[in-house]
Structures are given as C-alpha cells and as structure tokens.
Motif scaffolding. Structure first.
Motif, short mmCIF file in Angstrom:
data_model
loop_
_atom_site.label_atom_id
_atom_site.label_comp_id
_atom_site.label_asym_id
_atom_site.label_seq_id
_atom_site.Cartn_x
_atom_site.Cartn_y
_atom_site.Cartn_z
N GLY A 58 13.70 7.48 -9.76
CA GLY A 58 12.89 7.64 -8.56
C GLY A 58 11.45 7.29 -8.82
O GLY A 58 10.79 7.86 -9.65
N HIS A 59 10.91 6.35 -8.13
CA HIS A 59 9.53 5.96 -8.29
C HIS A 59 8.78 6.23 -7.01
O HIS A 59 9.27 5.97 -5.93
N SER A 60 7.58 6.69 -7.16
CA SER A 60 6.76 6.96 -5.99
C SER A 60 6.31 5.67 -5.35
O SER A 60 6.10 4.67 -6.00
N HIS A 61 6.14 5.76 -4.05
CA HIS A 61 5.59 4.62 -3.32
C HIS A 61 4.18 4.31 -3.74
O HIS A 61 3.69 3.22 -3.52
N VAL A 130 -5.43 12.98 4.36
CA VAL A 130 -4.05 13.32 4.70
C VAL A 130 -3.04 12.38 4.03
O VAL A 130 -1.95 12.81 3.64
N LEU A 131 -3.38 11.10 3.89
CA LEU A 131 -2.45 10.17 3.25
C LEU A 131 -2.09 10.59 1.84
O LEU A 131 -1.03 10.22 1.32
N ARG A 132 -2.96 11.38 1.20
CA ARG A 132 -2.67 11.85 -0.15
C ARG A 132 -1.62 12.96 -0.15
O ARG A 132 -1.01 13.24 -1.18
N ALA A 133 -1.43 13.62 1.00
CA ALA A 133 -0.46 14.72 1.09
C ALA A 133 0.92 14.18 1.37
O ALA A 133 1.65 14.70 2.22
N ASN A 134 1.32 13.12 0.67
CA ASN A 134 2.63 12.51 0.94
C ASN A 134 3.70 13.11 0.04
O ASN A 134 3.40 13.69 -1.01
N GLY A 137 5.64 9.39 -1.41
CA GLY A 137 5.38 8.19 -0.64
C GLY A 137 5.78 8.29 0.82
O GLY A 137 5.59 7.34 1.57
N ASN A 138 6.33 9.43 1.25
CA ASN A 138 6.74 9.60 2.65
C ASN A 138 5.79 10.55 3.35
O ASN A 138 5.31 11.53 2.77
N GLY A 139 5.51 10.26 4.63
CA GLY A 139 4.57 11.07 5.39
C GLY A 139 5.21 11.63 6.65
O GLY A 139 6.38 11.39 6.94
N GLY A 140 4.41 12.38 7.41
CA GLY A 140 4.89 12.97 8.65
C GLY A 140 5.03 14.48 8.54
O GLY A 140 4.97 15.06 7.45
N SER A 338 2.24 1.72 1.48
CA SER A 338 1.60 2.47 0.41
C SER A 338 0.27 2.98 0.93
O SER A 338 -0.27 2.46 1.92
N VAL A 339 -0.26 3.97 0.25
CA VAL A 339 -1.54 4.55 0.68
C VAL A 339 -2.63 3.49 0.68
O VAL A 339 -3.40 3.35 1.64
N ARG A 340 -2.71 2.71 -0.41
CA ARG A 340 -3.78 1.72 -0.52
C ARG A 340 -3.68 0.64 0.56
O ARG A 340 -4.70 0.22 1.12
N SER A 341 -2.46 0.20 0.87
CA SER A 341 -2.31 -0.86 1.88
C SER A 341 -2.76 -0.37 3.27
O SER A 341 -3.39 -1.12 4.02
N ILE A 342 -2.44 0.89 3.60
CA ILE A 342 -2.86 1.43 4.90
C ILE A 342 -4.37 1.64 4.93
O ILE A 342 -5.02 1.38 5.95
N GLN A 343 -4.94 2.08 3.83
CA GLN A 343 -6.39 2.24 3.77
C GLN A 343 -7.10 0.91 3.98
O GLN A 343 -8.11 0.83 4.70
N ILE A 344 -6.57 -0.15 3.38
CA ILE A 344 -7.19 -1.47 3.52
C ILE A 344 -7.06 -1.98 4.95
O ILE A 344 -8.03 -2.46 5.56
N SER A 345 -5.86 -1.90 5.52
CA SER A 345 -5.64 -2.46 6.86
C SER A 345 -6.47 -1.73 7.91
O SER A 345 -7.02 -2.36 8.82
#
Length: 825
Positions: A58-61, A130-134, A137-140, A338-345
C-alpha cells in the motif's frame, strides 16, 4: 503502548483461544521483534500469523512523484474538481443582490467579501491545511471519520481486531506519552457512548449534505448557464429555459453510467477554456469600466459595507457564500490526484481566474448597476457571447457531473460502514480507484433535481437552498479536522484554537445567514438531509443490533464437538461458504442450517466480510483464517477485509483467491502443529522461519537473496527426498517447526500439508456452494413502541425495497442455498 488482545466475549475455547499477554505489533516494528514473540508461543494464533505476512504494497497517494506527473495530475484535476466553483460567477452577484443595488459602494464591499472568502476558505483552509488531513490519499467526510476510527475505538460495531493494525495501509501512530492531551481525549471518546453516537451522526449529516449538494448543483448550474440564451433569443421566456434545462439534466444523468473516467477526465480542456474565458473577460471589464474596483483588496470596505447596511449586509452573505460552492470537492476528490497537484491547480489557475472574473463583473456593475440580475452574460463583449455561452453550458454540465459522482462515492463509502441499504455499486474505471456508479441513486437524484428545477424555476431560491448545503459540509469538516488535530496530529493548542476560531467563526456567520432564508428555499437541503439521515441512522442501528445478536448467541465449542461425533450428519463433496458478519466465533445461523439440512460440505468456511477503516486493503493481506476444532472436520473461519474504496470481486475471482489463501494457511498451520519450538531452536532457524513473513518467499519460492540458513534447510529437505520439493522451491514454517536432530524440517510435515492442500483442491473442483441466512429481524416482545416501529416496519420496508446480499456479491443463483431464521433484537 496499549496491549490489544482479541477475546471472545461469550465463549473462549480451542477454536477461539487467544494468546494472553501478546503485545500488538505495530507496522513500524522490525521483523526480528515479531519473530521473537512468535518464538515464545506454544500455539501461534493463526490470525496473527497470517497478519504477519505484510506486503507493504500500500502506497500513499502523497508519495513523492516527479514534476511531470504532478503537472499532468494538476491539469486533470481542473476538469474534475473545479467545475462547480468555476461556474459560481454565473449567479453570485444576482443572488447577493436579489432586488437591486442601492449604493454603488456596496459593490466594493461585496467584492471585498468575495475576495477574502476565497482567500480564507479554499486557499488557506483547504489548500494549506485540510488537504493534509487525508486518509492514505483519500479525502472527504467519510475519510476523516475512518481516520478517527483508526486512532480511537469509536465505531459502534465491536468488530475491532488486533490484526487490522498490521495492515500496511493502516499507518497507525500511537499518541506519545509526552502529549497526554491526545491520549486523554482518545480515552474519553472510547468511553463515551454519547460522543461516539454524536460523531457518527455528524458524519452522516455531512454525507447527507454532500448528497443534497449533488441534487442542487445540476439544477442551479444548468439553469443559470441556459438562462443566458435569453440575451440573444428574445422570443424565449423562462418556461423555455426551464424546459431546455430539464432536457439537459436528463441527458446528463443518462450519461453517468459511462463513469467519471470517460465523462469527466476528457473535459479538462473545456474547464481550462472556461477559466480562460472568465479571466480574460474579467480583465477586459476591469480596464474598460473601472480599474479602481481593485480597491476591494482593502478589507476596510467590508467594515463599511456592514456599517452601512447592517441586517441587509448579513442577509446578503447567503449570496456571497456561493462563490465557494464546490470547495469541498477539492478534498472529497483527493483520492484521484495528489495534494501537490491540487495545490498547484487551484493556486495557479482557479484562484486568479475567479478573482479576475468577480472583479470584472464588479467593475461592469459600477457602470450598469441595473444589470445585476444577469451580470455575467450582460458583461460579455458582443463577439464572445455565443462562444462563452456554449462553454458555460459545457462547464455547468461538468460541474454537475462531478458532484453527482461525489454523491455516488459517499453512498459507496457509507455501505462499508453499514449506514445505507444495499445498492448496486458499479466500479466504472479500472485505472482510477473510487469512481463508481449507482443506478438506483442516479435515478433518485435525477428525479429530485428535475423536480427542483421545475418547482423553483430561478437560481435565486435554489441558491438559498444551495448555500445551506455548502456551508454545513464545510463546518462539519472544520470540526472533524479540529478533532484530528487534537488526537492524531497532536498540534499545539494555540494553533488549534486559531484554526477553529478563524474558520469556525466565519462558517458559523455564513451558516446563520443562509439559515435565515429557510422559508425562501433553504428548507430543501435540510429536508433532504433529514430523510437521508433517517435512512442511514436507522439502517446502521439495526445493522449494529444484528451484529450484537450474533455475538451474544454464537455457537459454543461443545456444540462443535458434538457435531463432529454425530453419525447422522453427512459430509458431501465440495466447499461450503457460510456468510456472517461475525468476526469472532461461529454464527448462530450454523446450527439452524444443520437442523434443517443435516449435511455439511467436506470443507466448510465461515466467511465474514469486514470493512476496515482504511481506503484499500492489499490482496495478500485481505484473508485471515483460523481452523475450527476438531481439526479433522476441515472447518475454518475466514475474515475477508475490504477498505471503503475496494471493489468486491466476482464469485469466480473471490473463490480462487479464498482457496489459494486457504492453501497457504494450511501449509503454515500444519508446520506449526507438527511440533512446538524446543529449547534447541536456534536463532538461525527462527530467522529462516521468518522469511515467509518478511516477503522473501512468495508462493513457496525464494524471491530474493536468502540467508545461508535457507540454503541449509533446502539441502536438508533435498537430502530427505521430501516429496513435492524441487530445487529452488521451499515452504518454511513461520517459527515453530518439527525438525530432526540436524535441524531439518521433517519431511512428513511437508507431505501432510500437501495432502491437505490436494484435498482442498479436490473439494473446490466438486464446486463451491454459498450458504446464506435469510434472517428476519424483529424487535423483542418487551421492546418499546418506538423500537418496534423502527425495526418491524421502517427497517423491514427498506430491506424489502433494496437489494439483497446475494445480488451485491453477484452470487450465482444455481449455487445459492438459503435458510430462514428470526433474529429478535
């Protein structure tokens, strides 16, 4: 550190005996620590032994990825996540000023509110915190609840197992002794039934609001986009706009069956084009009409706006908050990116485009305040009108599709929690996990969305309802993340206080504003949520009561011994899989089967499908076995663990995986039972025995560089001419093994294991039969009237009108055997 010992509350026998005093091994422990524990055991617990085979698959997103992949994910995320927040400029100003603009300075105040709301909520709260509270790699909302359930035993169903903490995706850090605050909060949560119920209800409320959002987003987005056609087609009235919107909605929901992968991901270029249009038009309007509108970056204008308008300013917040609709999607859809991709977009594309769009509309309104009811389309330069209209309709469809898919994901996750009646879940993408389609829910949401569009007709009243759903979910997220900060992150209390004070107070003010419009449409999401919460809460309550009934009435060891000696019980060829939710002991439905059908398959497996509070469980860690006494009766218990994003396999694949893992279990267990470890057991032998657990051996074959001990034992086996053992292939006992004087594994052990494995394979060749209990649930005679209504009528109605278990698991009817039984809860 806390000792975790699995213990059966009712019966404790040879079948369910646990090893006392064995400390739960945490994932970060080394294998040598684990093998020392095993070496001390006279009888290794088979479930613990199986749990020791950790794949680390299992690898984290959030693992480090190259920039090229990150940028590609950022591009894709624009098409999936930001359609909702991107289409908000279609209706924000019209919802904020439903009558007219009384003072031109109010435009500056509202624009300043929009700017700082975008800065604080999506940018500061979600992108930065909040994105760090995944959860791996899954949120919601559901991911937050699952994360809390891993660190504290707050689940209402008592199916915790120490072995679950060995899963490679569990990633559990026990609160340190230095931070006693986190440990105290955790203990209070675990001891307080009220806190556990409230936590579940808050989670269910958040899920219900997201589903309500999935109903309202298509209505307001499509209706606001289509209404622009009246600018050029003067002959069309509002009835025509509503009719066109309804047609588009029906087509949209009909396309959902093709999945997010095909419908949503290909739309990233359209959303990129949409943001380019609104940013470009916004800049054009700023420079053409009033560049001084940029003074709104000064928060002083917010204070002036409230001083000037008082209550009207507070009421108008219900329109301002619509500028952040869809923000929760950044977190809910994190599993695809991923967290970084959403932060960039968001930082590089979405945020600057929205600021330009709202500033441009505000600049236009300073010259034409009477156009506030249709600000967006009125402010478009003539030559760009039709291209913008076409892209706006496309963007609104994409925004709707994303929120509908989010509602599907929420229900799919709720099923694993036992909080929703069984429905058909179709996984629409083999490439992107978590993308599902639920036919029943799709038609329910479509019907509700069409009714809302026809009934409300304009975006103003829908906006009132929409705001409540948006702010409620955000406020729930703030509370859950605060709890995670306290218990899991163990953040400084000052940072926690600042987080809750800033974001909690802001959302509380917005929530109070949108609730003031309860009569003007705000009741809609609350009504949806009450209905959904009733269904989910009721289903979970009876689900828990059923589990407790099985736990209290599980089969005793005396019954199993008597069964083995009963000459009237026939053994028939094949494998029988008897399903139960019980993870400890034999379910009470089993003697009911025997009394009705006095025969048992030659191999019987009591299967328990268990949901664990993680997103995915690696296949090699999914099956946990234990043998039921007496051993020569060939009965086993198997716990099959799924994460909330795992798809259940079809019957053929499930049977194959279960049988293969059963064979491996028999091989391990056989070596353990051949003889207990003696005082002459050497460290080298223990090291060799641990290789199967460290992953160096897979399916009996050496996978990498093995120790010299392995080669020594391999030579011993070959010298003994052990049947079935060829060069380069070896099966070792985990720690305790029967060995001869030279330290070699007894060849009889290998032969005995292989004979059992062949027996299992022959049984499978005869066929696999699924045994399901047709359990009817009824309230006890001395129950209260409310409980009788809930269990005997409401639950009965839901159960009869939703799918049954065999349909969910796709069990072939030709191989299904059912026996009825009444559970009085």
């Amino acid at each position: 550190m806390e000792n975790s010992v699995m213990e059966d509350p009712v019966e404790k026998n040879d079948t369910d005996r646990e090893v006392e005093g064995v400390e739960t091994t945490l994932p970060e422990r080394t294998l040598k620590e684990r093998q020392v524990s095993w070496a001390k055991l006279g009888r290794v617990d088979s479930l613990n032994m199986e749990a020791g085979i950790v794949s680390n698959a299992g690898h984290s997103h959030n693992s480090t990825v190259d920039w090229k992949t990150t940028l590609f994910l950022a591009f894709q995320s624009v098409g999936v996540i930001y359609g909702d927040i991107g289409t908000s400029p279609l209706y924000v100003f019209s919802s904020t000023f439903p009558d007219k603009i009384h003072n031109k300075d109010d435009i500056l105040g509202v624009l300043s509110l929009i700017i700082y709301t975008l800065m604080l909520s999506p940018m500061m709260k979600y992108v930065c915190i909040v994105l760090r509270a995944n959860d791996n790699g899954n949120g919601g909302t559901f991911a937050l609840y699952s994360l809390i359930c891993r660190y504290a035993k707050v689940s209402l169903i008592p199916n915790h197992q120490a072995e679950d903490r060995e899963l490679s995706n569990y990633r559990l850090d026990t609160p340190s002794n230095q931070l006693r605050r986190a440990q105290k909060i955790k203990e209070k949560l675990e001891k307080s039934k009220v806190a556990q119920v409230m936590l579940l209800l808050v989670t269910i409320l958040g899920c219900s609001m997201v589903i309500g959002d999935g109903i309202l987003t298509p209505s307001i987005s499509v209706l606001s986009a289509v209404s622009g056609i009246k600018q050029s087609a003067k002959a069309l009235d509002q009835n025509a706009v509503v009719g066109i919107s309804v047609v588009i909605l029906i087509l949209l929901f009909s396309a959902e069956q093709f999945g997010t992968d095909k419908v949503g991901y290909s739309f990233a270029p359209i959303i990129i084009l949409w943001f380019s249009f609104i940013a470009g038009i916004g800049l054009y309007n700023i420079f053409k009409y009033d560049i001084g509108i940029l003074r709104a970056f000064n928060p002083k204008y917010i204070v002036d706006y409230f001083q000037r308008n008082h209550k009207h300013a507070w009421v108008s917040l219900g329109g301002v908050v619509l500028c952040i609709t869809g923000t929760e999607a950044m977190f809910a859809d994190l599993g695809h990116f991923s967290v970084r991709s959403i932060q960039i977009s968001f930082s590089c594309i979405v945020f600057p485009s929205l600021i330009c769009a709202y500033s441009g509309q505000a600049a236009y309104l300073t010259k034409f305040p009477d156009h506030v009811a249709d600000t967006f389309y009125k402010s478009i330069p003539g030559p760009l009108y039709w291209p913008t209209f076409v892209v706006a309709v496309g963007a609104s469809i994409i925004a709707s599709q994303a929120m509908i898919s989010g509602a599907f994901a929420i229900i799919s996750q709720s099923l694993s929690l036992g909080c929703f009646p069984r429905v058909k879940v179709v996984h629409t993408s083999a490439k992107y996990e978590g993308q599902v389609y639920i036919p029943e829910l799709n038609y329910m949401i479509m019907t509700a969305s069409v009714i809302v569009t026809i009934a409300f007709r304009t975006t103003v009243q829908i906006g009132n309802a929409y705001g409540i759903a948006v702010v409620a979910v955000m406020f729930i997220t703030t509370n859950l993340v605060t709890l995670i900060m306290l218990v899991i992150w163990k953040t400084s209390i000052w940072w926690i206080a600042m987080f809750y004070l800033v974001f909690g107070s802001m959302e509380a003010v917005y929530l109070s504003s949108v609730l003031s419009k309860f009569v003007q449409g705000g009741y809609l999401p609350i009504a949806f949520s009450l209905v959904l919460m009733t269904i989910m809460g009721l289903w979970h309550y009876v689900h828990k009561e059923r589990y407790m009934f099985e736990l209290r009435n599980k089969v005793s060891s005396d019954f199993m011994r008597d069964l083995a000696m009963n000459p009237n019980i026939n053994r028939v060829p094949g494998i029988g899989l008897l399903y139960s939710e019980l993870v400890q002991g034999i379910p009470p439905i089993f003697p009911h089967f025997i009394s009705n059908i006095p025969s048992i398959h030659s191999v019987l497996v009591f299967v328990s499908i268990k949901s664990v509070p993680i997103s995915k469980v690696a296949m090699e860690e999914r099956y946990l076995f234990r043998q039921v006494e007496p051993r020569d009766y060939r009965m086993f218990r198997c716990v099959v663990r799924y994460g909330y994003n795992d798809a259940m396999e079809g019957p053929e694949e499930f049977e194959h995986q279960l049988v293969e893992h059963l064979k491996e279990f028999i091989r391990h267990e056989h070596y353990v039972l051949e003889g207990a470890p003696t005082e002459t057991t050497t460290a080298q032998q223990l090291e060799a025995g641990s290789i199967m657990h460290s992953g160096l051996l897979k399916d009996g074959k050496i996978r990498g560089a093995a120790s010299s001990t392995v080669h020594t034992e391999l030579s011993c086996l070959q010298e003994n001419n052990s049947p079935g053992v060829s060069s380069g292939s070896i099966h070792l006992a985990p720690t305790s093994r029967s060995a001869n004087s030279s330290g070699c594994i007894n060849s009889r052990s290998i032969q005995g294991a292989e004979d059992e494995i062949q027996f299992i394979q022959k049984a499978k060749d005869y066929g696999v039969v699924y045994l399901l209990g047709e359990t009817e649930v009824a309230a006890e005679q001395n129950s209260s009237l409310v409980k009788k209504i809930v269990v005997n009528y409401m639950y009965y109605f839901l159960r009869r009108n939703f799918r049954q278990g065999e349909k969910i698991m796709s069990i072939p009817r030709s191989r299904l055997l059912r026996v009825g039984m009444l559970y009085e809860v």
